[in-house]
Design an enzyme around this catalytic site. Structure first.
Site, PDB file in Angstrom:
ATOM      1  N   HIS A  94       3.423  -8.882  13.124  1.00  0.00           N
ATOM      2  CA  HIS A  94       2.623  -8.301  11.979  1.00  0.00           C
ATOM      3  C   HIS A  94       3.505  -8.124  10.809  1.00  0.00           C
ATOM      4  CE1 HIS A  94      -0.334  -6.064   9.559  1.00  0.00           C
ATOM      5  NE2 HIS A  94      -1.143  -6.663  10.089  1.00  0.00           N
ATOM      6  N   CYS A 146      -3.466   5.053   9.080  1.00  0.00           N
ATOM      7  CA  CYS A 146      -4.086   5.680   7.510  1.00  0.00           C
ATOM      8  C   CYS A 146      -5.518   6.173   7.711  1.00  0.00           C
ATOM      9  CB  CYS A 146      -3.718   4.523   6.708  1.00  0.00           C
ATOM     10  SG  CYS A 146      -5.157   3.071   6.860  1.00  0.00           S
ATOM     11  N   THR A 163       0.117   1.363  10.511  1.00  0.00           N
ATOM     12  CA  THR A 163      -1.014   2.193   9.677  1.00  0.00           C
ATOM     13  C   THR A 163      -2.228   1.930  10.417  1.00  0.00           C
ATOM     14  OG1 THR A 163      -0.670   0.686   7.895  1.00  0.00           O
ATOM     15  CG2 THR A 163       0.349   2.490   7.620  1.00  0.00           C
ATOM     16  N   GLU A 183       3.207  -5.895   8.554  1.00  0.00           N
ATOM     17  CA  GLU A 183       3.534  -4.592   8.188  1.00  0.00           C
ATOM     18  C   GLU A 183       4.861  -4.071   8.926  1.00  0.00           C
ATOM     19  OE1 GLU A 183       0.604  -1.811   8.438  1.00  0.00           O
ATOM     20  OE2 GLU A 183       2.027   0.037   8.934  1.00  0.00           O
ATOM     21  N   CYS A 202       0.895  -1.203   0.081  1.00  0.00           N
ATOM     22  CA  CYS A 202      -0.119  -0.147   0.096  1.00  0.00           C
ATOM     23  C   CYS A 202       0.925   1.173  -0.042  1.00  0.00           C
ATOM     24  CB  CYS A 202      -0.971   0.073   1.162  1.00  0.00           C
ATOM     25  SG  CYS A 202      -1.822   1.543   1.370  1.00  0.00           S
ATOM     26  N   SER A 223      -5.583  -6.716  11.581  1.00  0.00           N
ATOM     27  CA  SER A 223      -5.236  -5.641  12.645  1.00  0.00           C
ATOM     28  C   SER A 223      -6.258  -4.695  12.613  1.00  0.00           C
ATOM     29  CB  SER A 223      -3.737  -4.965  12.608  1.00  0.00           C
ATOM     30  OG  SER A 223      -3.532  -4.028  13.329  1.00  0.00           O
TER      31      SER A 223
HETATM   32  S1  SF4 Z   1      -5.651  -0.170   5.843  1.00  0.00           S
HETATM   33 FE1  SF4 Z   1      -4.572   1.785   5.176  1.00  0.00          FE
HETATM   34  S2  SF4 Z   1      -2.527   1.299   5.176  1.00  0.00           S
HETATM   35 FE2  SF4 Z   1      -3.637  -0.964   5.155  1.00  0.00          FE
HETATM   36  S3  SF4 Z   1      -3.897  -1.064   2.970  1.00  0.00           S
HETATM   37 FE3  SF4 Z   1      -5.710   0.093   3.546  1.00  0.00          FE
HETATM   38  S4  SF4 Z   1      -5.191   2.194   3.027  1.00  0.00           S
HETATM   39 FE4  SF4 Z   1      -3.302   0.954   2.962  1.00  0.00          FE
END
Ligand code: SF4
Length: 318
Positions: free
Chosen positions: A134, A205, A175, A136, A106, A234
């Protein structure tokens, strides 16, 4: 099992908005679909492209093959990296092997990766607020040299940090965290390290914070909350927590079949939301299941539509 119409108790179903797919998930799914069109099946995908079994199964039926590591990808097939991001070593290894790869990270996660690299170039040590293990977090840690970034999960972790106050510190966040919990951890970090550098803008985000705000908006009216999402998602887990903290019993379910009818009981109003990786089709499935047992009145919460769209990788749209 359908219940006779006359016996069905009334139920107001209040559907949170916004909910479900975010722009990053939408883009990642499109990337796999376009890669299948462009290269033909099979297209390999390292890790679940997004945390949703329904989405993964559908792509698998189309010809995607999900693997844990790059070693499992044959030399002559393309590979897609998941929306959560990958350590730098992964594209580097793909390049070394001459693999065709498409990165579905992303763009908002990539932004955090770039920030981390910049901070290290400035000579800072990063305190990263996130959840251990996680994907990420693993991806972001893999952008910078080992030992230059430390994970902080809770306020208690901040107190335990064995780092001198005078260190050249900065913090970043995953995020998909809880907006409220993160604010407390950030406050603790700033109290303990007054000179710590904060990110220029929020790393949690837009999709994560909007979905949490949407749950807060409807929760006071609800006696139960159903959150549609995967147990390893998450942002879905955080949505259930948000409702529970407001005092609304909430359950994370993957599909309608997971509804615990005894737990649900006969409320007047039930809230429904869906994590950023859960398709709207599953929301409809849950509402339909409720209709089998209740005389449902459905209402969607007011909201301003999200307009975020991320560009697709050039190699797939050119
Ligand atoms: S949750 Fe937020 S950071 Fe994760 S893919 Fe969706 S827009 Fe991107």
């Amino acid at each position: 099992m359908a219940f006779p119409m006359l016996n069905r108790p009334p139920l107001k179903v209040l559907i949170a908005a916004p909910r479900g797919f975010c722009a990053g998930v939408d883009r990642a799914i499109q990337i796999v679909e376009l890669a299948l069109e462009r290269f033909g099946a099979p297209v390999f995908v390292r890790h679940e492209i997004v945390h949703n079994r329904f989405v993964v199964d559908r792509l698998r039926e189309m010809g995607a093959v999900f693997v844990d590591e790059l070693d499992e990808v044959p030399d002559d097939r393309p590979v897609v990296f998941s929306a959560h991001g990958v350590p730098k070593s992964v594209p580097a290894a793909a390049q070394d092997r001459g693999l065709t790869y498409v990165d579905a990270t992303c763009p908002l996660v990539s932004k955090v990766h770039r920030q981390a690299q910049r901070l290290i170039e400035e000579g800072r040590h990063i305190l990263f607020i996130g959840h251990n293990g996680h994907p990420e977090v693993i991806g972001t840690f893999g952008q910078v040299p080992a030992g230059s970034i430390t994970l902080v999960e809770t306020v208690e972790d901040v107190a335990r940090l064995d780092i001198p106050e005078t260190s050249n510190l900065a913090f970043l966040t995953q995020t998909t965290l809880s907006v409220d919990d993160t604010a407390m951890v950030v406050e603790a970090l700033k109290a303990r390290f007054p000179n710590i550098r904060a990110p220029r803008s929020e790393d949690i985000c837009y999709a994560t914070s909007n979905r949490q705000a949407a749950v807060k908006a409807i929760a006071p009216e609800c006696e139960r909350m159903l959150v549609i999402g995967a147990p390893n998602s998450s942002n879905s887990l955080r949505l259930a927590e948000v409702a529970q903290r407001i005092g609304v019993p909430a359950r994370l379910i993957e599909r309608a079949a997971d509804i615990d009818w005894d737990w649900l009981g006969e409320p007047e109003t039930v809230g429904i939301t869906a994590g950023a990786s859960a398709p709207e089709l599953l929301v409809r499935e849950v509402v339909d299941a409720l209709r089998q047992r209740f005389d449902v009145t459905e209402e969607e919460a007011d909201h301003s539509p999200e307009r975020m769209i991320f560009k697709l990788p050039r190699e797939l749209v050119a």
